[in-house]
Structure formats: C-alpha cells, structure tokens
Design an enzyme around this catalytic site. Structure first.
Site, mmCIF file in Angstrom:
data_model
loop_
_atom_site.group_PDB
_atom_site.id
_atom_site.type_symbol
_atom_site.label_atom_id
_atom_site.label_comp_id
_atom_site.label_asym_id
_atom_site.label_seq_id
_atom_site.Cartn_x
_atom_site.Cartn_y
_atom_site.Cartn_z
ATOM 1 N N SER A 110 -138.043 -73.186 0.698
ATOM 2 C CA SER A 110 -136.971 -73.457 -0.273
ATOM 3 C C SER A 110 -135.980 -72.302 -0.250
ATOM 4 O O SER A 110 -136.351 -71.149 0.025
ATOM 5 C CB SER A 110 -137.565 -73.572 -1.677
ATOM 6 O OG SER A 110 -136.532 -73.638 -2.633
ATOM 7 N N TYR A 124 -142.722 -70.290 -8.400
ATOM 8 C CA TYR A 124 -142.432 -71.279 -7.347
ATOM 9 C C TYR A 124 -141.675 -70.595 -6.203
ATOM 10 O O TYR A 124 -142.014 -70.777 -5.024
ATOM 11 C CB TYR A 124 -141.588 -72.417 -7.940
ATOM 12 C CG TYR A 124 -140.998 -73.357 -6.920
ATOM 13 C CD1 TYR A 124 -141.755 -74.374 -6.348
ATOM 14 C CD2 TYR A 124 -139.657 -73.231 -6.513
ATOM 15 C CE1 TYR A 124 -141.206 -75.235 -5.406
ATOM 16 C CE2 TYR A 124 -139.100 -74.090 -5.580
ATOM 17 C CZ TYR A 124 -139.877 -75.087 -5.029
ATOM 18 O OH TYR A 124 -139.335 -75.939 -4.093
HETATM 19 P P1 NAP Z 1 -141.163 -84.742 -4.841
HETATM 20 O O1 NAP Z 1 -140.301 -85.949 -4.728
HETATM 21 O O2 NAP Z 1 -141.626 -84.299 -6.190
HETATM 22 O O3 NAP Z 1 -142.420 -84.930 -3.862
HETATM 23 C C1 NAP Z 1 -143.478 -84.033 -3.860
HETATM 24 C C2 NAP Z 1 -144.576 -84.623 -2.987
HETATM 25 O O4 NAP Z 1 -145.663 -83.686 -2.937
HETATM 26 C C3 NAP Z 1 -145.143 -85.936 -3.530
HETATM 27 O O5 NAP Z 1 -145.257 -86.845 -2.461
HETATM 28 C C4 NAP Z 1 -146.524 -85.542 -4.053
HETATM 29 O O6 NAP Z 1 -147.516 -86.570 -3.902
HETATM 30 C C5 NAP Z 1 -146.867 -84.395 -3.121
HETATM 31 N N1 NAP Z 1 -147.890 -83.497 -3.662
HETATM 32 C C6 NAP Z 1 -147.800 -82.664 -4.734
HETATM 33 N N2 NAP Z 1 -148.968 -82.009 -4.898
HETATM 34 C C7 NAP Z 1 -149.804 -82.426 -3.906
HETATM 35 C C8 NAP Z 1 -151.140 -82.110 -3.553
HETATM 36 N N3 NAP Z 1 -151.863 -81.222 -4.245
HETATM 37 N N4 NAP Z 1 -151.685 -82.747 -2.483
HETATM 38 C C9 NAP Z 1 -150.966 -83.658 -1.769
HETATM 39 N N5 NAP Z 1 -149.688 -83.982 -2.056
HETATM 40 C C10 NAP Z 1 -149.121 -83.374 -3.120
HETATM 41 O O7 NAP Z 1 -140.424 -83.474 -4.249
HETATM 42 P P2 NAP Z 1 -139.460 -83.204 -2.995
HETATM 43 O O8 NAP Z 1 -138.200 -82.691 -3.558
HETATM 44 O O9 NAP Z 1 -139.466 -84.305 -2.040
HETATM 45 O O10 NAP Z 1 -140.232 -81.940 -2.396
HETATM 46 C C11 NAP Z 1 -140.770 -81.874 -1.090
HETATM 47 C C12 NAP Z 1 -140.821 -80.414 -0.676
HETATM 48 O O11 NAP Z 1 -139.483 -79.905 -0.658
HETATM 49 C C13 NAP Z 1 -141.604 -79.526 -1.633
HETATM 50 O O12 NAP Z 1 -142.373 -78.591 -0.892
HETATM 51 C C14 NAP Z 1 -140.513 -78.787 -2.414
HETATM 52 O O13 NAP Z 1 -140.947 -77.535 -2.886
HETATM 53 C C15 NAP Z 1 -139.449 -78.667 -1.343
HETATM 54 N N6 NAP Z 1 -138.102 -78.426 -1.892
HETATM 55 C C16 NAP Z 1 -137.471 -79.371 -2.667
HETATM 56 C C17 NAP Z 1 -136.191 -79.093 -3.147
HETATM 57 C C18 NAP Z 1 -135.420 -80.061 -4.016
HETATM 58 O O14 NAP Z 1 -134.346 -79.689 -4.524
HETATM 59 N N7 NAP Z 1 -135.886 -81.281 -4.197
HETATM 60 C C19 NAP Z 1 -135.576 -77.871 -2.847
HETATM 61 C C20 NAP Z 1 -136.254 -76.955 -2.075
HETATM 62 C C21 NAP Z 1 -137.507 -77.231 -1.586
HETATM 63 P P3 NAP Z 1 -147.548 -87.884 -4.892
HETATM 64 O O15 NAP Z 1 -146.386 -88.741 -4.434
HETATM 65 O O16 NAP Z 1 -148.856 -88.534 -4.639
HETATM 66 O O17 NAP Z 1 -147.379 -87.373 -6.274
#
Ligand code: NAP
Length: 256
Positions: free
Chosen positions: A151, A165
């Site tokens: 991130s 985080y």
């Molecule tokens: P999201 O829509 O909240 O998706 C998170 C995913 O992680 C979900 O599929 C969830 O599974 C899964 N997950 C959480 N805990 C888990 C565990 N213990 N075991 C297996 N799966 C788990 O978030 P996103 O934005 O797509 O995030 C994806 C990645 O991008 C993350 O690493 C996040 O830190 C990074 N990121 C996001 C942003 C942003 O602005 N969105 C910015 C920087 C970095 P379920 O579907 O089963 O709940």
C-alpha cells in the site's frame, strides 16, 4: 459450475488470496482473460467468490474457490494442497488484507494489532513460503512469480488513521526486497504493487466508505483509482513481459 481439471493442468495456475472481491476479483478477471487458471481464496464471503468462479468457468476459463484464513498456518497448508490438485502454481498474488477503523495509536488495542499483523504480515509470509517450496527450480519447481499487494500507506505512515496497517505494509515491502534476492536464482520473481486510494469495500472497514472521494483533492491526478487499475499492474508483473523485473515496488496511486 465445476472446472475441467484437465484444462487447469495445462494452463498456468495463479492463486489469489482474498480474490473474491475488490482488487483480488479484478485481478482474477484480467488474469483469466490472459489465459491463467485461477484459484480464488476467500475467508468468509463465499457468495462473491462462488459467483466469480462461475463467471470465469462460464467464460471458458478455469477457476476454483477455496476457503482459508491465511492468518492460520493449517489453513494455508490445506489451501496450497488444494491448489496442487488443481494444477502447478506459477503465480501467487498475496492480496488478502485487513484494515481497522481510523484511530490514533493511543487508542489501539492488542487484539487489533494481532489481527492486522497476523493477516497482513504472517499470512503473506506463510503463503510466500508455501509458494517458494513449489516454484523453486532448486526443489523441482518450474519457477514463478509472487506479487505482494502492499500500500502507499507503507511510505505515508497513515498518522491519525492506521499506523498499524501502514506498518504491516512496510513489512510487506521489506519482505518483497529480501525474498526477491533470496530466490532470484531459483526462477522466482518477487514484486509488490502499492495501491493508493482505490474504490473498494475496504474503506467501509476503515470506518468511512467515502474516504477515497474525500481525499481525492490530495491525489495529484485528482481521481480515485479503480480495482482494475491495480489489476493491470499485477497481471503485468505476473507475465513474461516482466521477466527481468524483481524486487520492484510499483506505486499505483495517481502520483500520491
Ligand atoms: P476488500 O474489498 O476489503 O477485500 C479484502 C479481501 O481480503 C477479501 O476478499 C477478504 O475475504 C480477504 N481477506 C481478509 N482477511 C482474510 C484472511 N484472514 N484470509 C483470507 N482472506 C482474507 O479490499 P481491497 O481493497 O480489495 O484490498 C485488497 C488488498 O489491497 C489488501 O491487501 C489491501 O490492504 C490492499 N490495498 C487496498 C487499498 C484500497 O484503497 N482499497 C489501498 C492500498 C492497498 P472475504 O471476501 O472472504 O471477506
């Protein structure tokens, strides 16, 4: 719909942790278009993971979903054993991650720290370990690629919001650099993408689904990113076009 396992055995297999929604789902859709067979891991939302698996299989691709909590070692081992039956893993996308409601450090509990660090750091390390065991040319593997989803928070620090985080993603950057050097001679490339403000449900867990739009004015490009913007960088890193790229931390953050 059930995948045809003979198809998966011929194609390159990618495991996407947390692949049922958000950035992981966008990556699964694009990787399918590029000919990858996909294993979609999820923790609790089997509805969205199953829907995506059906979508990919109905499009002529090959996908399965596997429930596993990546913060638990036994779950990770069982996840990779299932992937082994599906095909030979050639890409791991360490995408699953959690955040917590905005809070200054003085109000942060040990439970919150354990949840964030166990998922974002320990989970990603365990998945990388199992992937290296299978991909390493020194262990009868055919090489492969690991892409860690870090991130922009790793370099911004996220004061007053979620230093925990941000620090977990800092650990992921360091792991990317160290592991890329450790396995460079074993046919494995290790890279990271560092998304900025991306429109996904994660901001709901951070306490404000409108957070990206509110902070848009601080993004030099003055626009919020999409899950597809990040998927484009991930799938390029998975591809042979990135065959000389390892240890890279690629910002996908509109200049922020
Ligand atoms: P999201 O829509 O909240 O998706 C998170 C995913 O992680 C979900 O599929 C969830 O599974 C899964 N997950 C959480 N805990 C888990 C565990 N213990 N075991 C297996 N799966 C788990 O978030 P996103 O934005 O797509 O995030 C994806 C990645 O991008 C993350 O690493 C996040 O830190 C990074 N990121 C996001 C942003 C942003 O602005 N969105 C910015 C920087 C970095 P379920 O579907 O089963 O709940």
């Amino acid at each position: 719909m059930k995948p045809d396992s003979s198809v998966a055995l011929k194609k390159r297999v990618a495991l996407i942790t947390g692949g049922g929604r958000g950035i992981g789902a966008a990556t699964a859709r694009l990787a399918n278009k590029k000919g990858w067979s996909i294993c979609i891991n999820y923790q609790s939302r089997n509805d969205s993971a199953e829907k995506l698996v059906d979508e990919i299989n109905e499009s002529g691709g090959s996908a399965i979903s596997v429930k596993a909590d990546i913060s638990k070692e036994a779950d990770v081992i069982s996840l990779f054993n299932t992937v082994d039956k599906f095909g030979k893993i050639q890409a791991l996308i360490n995408n699953a991650g959690v955040i917590a409601p905005q809070s200054p450090l003085v109000d942060v509990s040990a439970d919150r720290l354990h949840k964030i660090f166990n998922t974002n750091i320990v989970g990603s390390f365990l998945c990388a370990r199992e992937a290296v065991k299978r991909m390493s040319t020194g262990r009868d593997g055919h090489g492969g690629s690991i892409i860690n989803v870090s991130s922009a928070a790793a370099r911004l620090g996220s004061p007053h919001e979620f230093i925990d985080y941000a620090a977990s993603k800092g650990a992921i950057d360091t792991m990317t650099i160290g592991l890329s050097k450790e396995v460079a001679e074993e046919g494995i490339r290790v890279n990271a993408v560092r998304p900025g403000l991306i429109e996904t449900e994660m901001h709901l867990d951070a306490g404000d689904i409108n957070r990206p739009q509110k902070l848009k004015k601080f993004i030099p490009m003055k626009k919020v990113g999409s899950a597809s913007d990040v998927a484009n960088a991930i799938v390029w890193l998975m591809s042979d076009e990135a065959s000389y790229v390892t240890g890279a931390l690629i910002d996908v953050a509109g200049g922020r």
